[in-house]
Write a protein that holds these residues in place. Structure first.
Motif, PDB file in Angstrom:
ATOM      1  N   PHE A 104      55.126  25.442 -40.425  1.00  0.00           N
ATOM      2  CA  PHE A 104      56.452  25.239 -41.010  1.00  0.00           C
ATOM      3  C   PHE A 104      57.235  24.271 -40.137  1.00  0.00           C
ATOM      4  O   PHE A 104      56.937  24.106 -38.960  1.00  0.00           O
ATOM      5  CB  PHE A 104      57.254  26.552 -41.034  1.00  0.00           C
ATOM      6  CG  PHE A 104      56.640  27.654 -41.829  1.00  0.00           C
ATOM      7  CD1 PHE A 104      56.975  27.832 -43.154  1.00  0.00           C
ATOM      8  CD2 PHE A 104      55.741  28.534 -41.246  1.00  0.00           C
ATOM      9  CE1 PHE A 104      56.425  28.865 -43.898  1.00  0.00           C
ATOM     10  CE2 PHE A 104      55.181  29.565 -41.980  1.00  0.00           C
ATOM     11  CZ  PHE A 104      55.522  29.723 -43.313  1.00  0.00           C
ATOM     12  N   GLN A 107      63.441  24.324 -39.877  1.00  0.00           N
ATOM     13  CA  GLN A 107      64.442  24.460 -40.940  1.00  0.00           C
ATOM     14  C   GLN A 107      63.898  25.162 -42.182  1.00  0.00           C
ATOM     15  O   GLN A 107      64.670  25.622 -43.021  1.00  0.00           O
ATOM     16  CB  GLN A 107      64.995  23.094 -41.321  1.00  0.00           C
ATOM     17  CG  GLN A 107      63.967  22.163 -41.926  1.00  0.00           C
ATOM     18  CD  GLN A 107      64.480  20.755 -42.119  1.00  0.00           C
ATOM     19  OE1 GLN A 107      65.641  20.462 -41.860  1.00  0.00           O
ATOM     20  NE2 GLN A 107      63.612  19.877 -42.569  1.00  0.00           N
ATOM     21  N   ASP A 108      62.585  25.291 -42.291  1.00  0.00           N
ATOM     22  CA  ASP A 108      61.967  25.914 -43.468  1.00  0.00           C
ATOM     23  C   ASP A 108      61.354  27.285 -43.185  1.00  0.00           C
ATOM     24  O   ASP A 108      60.642  27.831 -44.031  1.00  0.00           O
ATOM     25  CB  ASP A 108      60.880  24.993 -44.034  1.00  0.00           C
ATOM     26  CG  ASP A 108      61.415  23.648 -44.466  1.00  0.00           C
ATOM     27  OD1 ASP A 108      62.562  23.603 -44.962  1.00  0.00           O
ATOM     28  OD2 ASP A 108      60.695  22.641 -44.304  1.00  0.00           O
ATOM     29  N   GLU A 111      60.827  30.396 -45.480  1.00  0.00           N
ATOM     30  CA  GLU A 111      59.742  30.499 -46.460  1.00  0.00           C
ATOM     31  C   GLU A 111      58.625  31.426 -45.987  1.00  0.00           C
ATOM     32  O   GLU A 111      57.750  31.784 -46.764  1.00  0.00           O
ATOM     33  CB  GLU A 111      59.169  29.110 -46.752  1.00  0.00           C
ATOM     34  CG  GLU A 111      60.160  28.174 -47.414  1.00  0.00           C
ATOM     35  CD  GLU A 111      59.620  26.758 -47.559  1.00  0.00           C
ATOM     36  OE1 GLU A 111      58.420  26.521 -47.305  1.00  0.00           O
ATOM     37  OE2 GLU A 111      60.412  25.877 -47.930  1.00  0.00           O
TER      38      GLU A 111
END
Length: 142
Positions: A104, A107-108, A111
């Motif tokens: 990842f 910032q993600d 998820e």
């Protein structure tokens, strides 16, 4: 599986085993001069870390027992100056037949939806390490 013999080797940390499986060094002269190991939770709640100090180093950050709080942990690091594009590797079920790796950007990380047997490796050692190819190659070897 029937007939397979296994052995527990004390002292091999999950992060080291995960890194070795995919050919990743946790330290690298060009990317990380050290490693910080932290826990994602402790009895009574979240540990109180100096997030700014951790984010200011060029160390690899390894998070154990952090699946439940990884978004919070990464958010604290981002608020403390860590790059939003910093790679975060989620390594699950290390040493088992269903071992899994997901990469990842910081910032993600929201998820992520894995299980509790996940160790997280955060840092520049994941940049320019051809990590996607290493993970794919490892996963295809099963």
């Amino acid at each position: 599986q029937p007939g397979l013999k296994d052995e527990v080797v004390p002292g091999v940390r999950a992060a080291c085993a995960a890194a070795a499986q995919i050919g990743l060094a946790l330290t690298d002269r060009g990317h990380a001069s050290g490693v910080v190991y932290i826990t994602g939770h402790q009895k009574g709640g979240m540990p109180a870390y100096d997030w700014k100090a951790i984010a200011a180093t060029n160390f690899t950050v390894v998070v154990y027992m952090g699946a439940k709080h990884i978004a919070h942990i990464v958010c604290r690091l981002l608020e403390s100056g860590m790059d939003r594009d910093m790679p975060v590797l989620a390594a699950s079920d290390i040493g088992h037949s269903d071992e899994n790796y997901r990469l990842f950007k910081a910032q993600d990380i929201h998820e992520f939806c894995g299980g509790s047997a996940t160790v997280f490796i955060i840092g520049n050692v994941l940049k320019n390490a051809d990590i996607d190819k290493k993970i794919t190659s490892f996963m295809e070897s099963f």
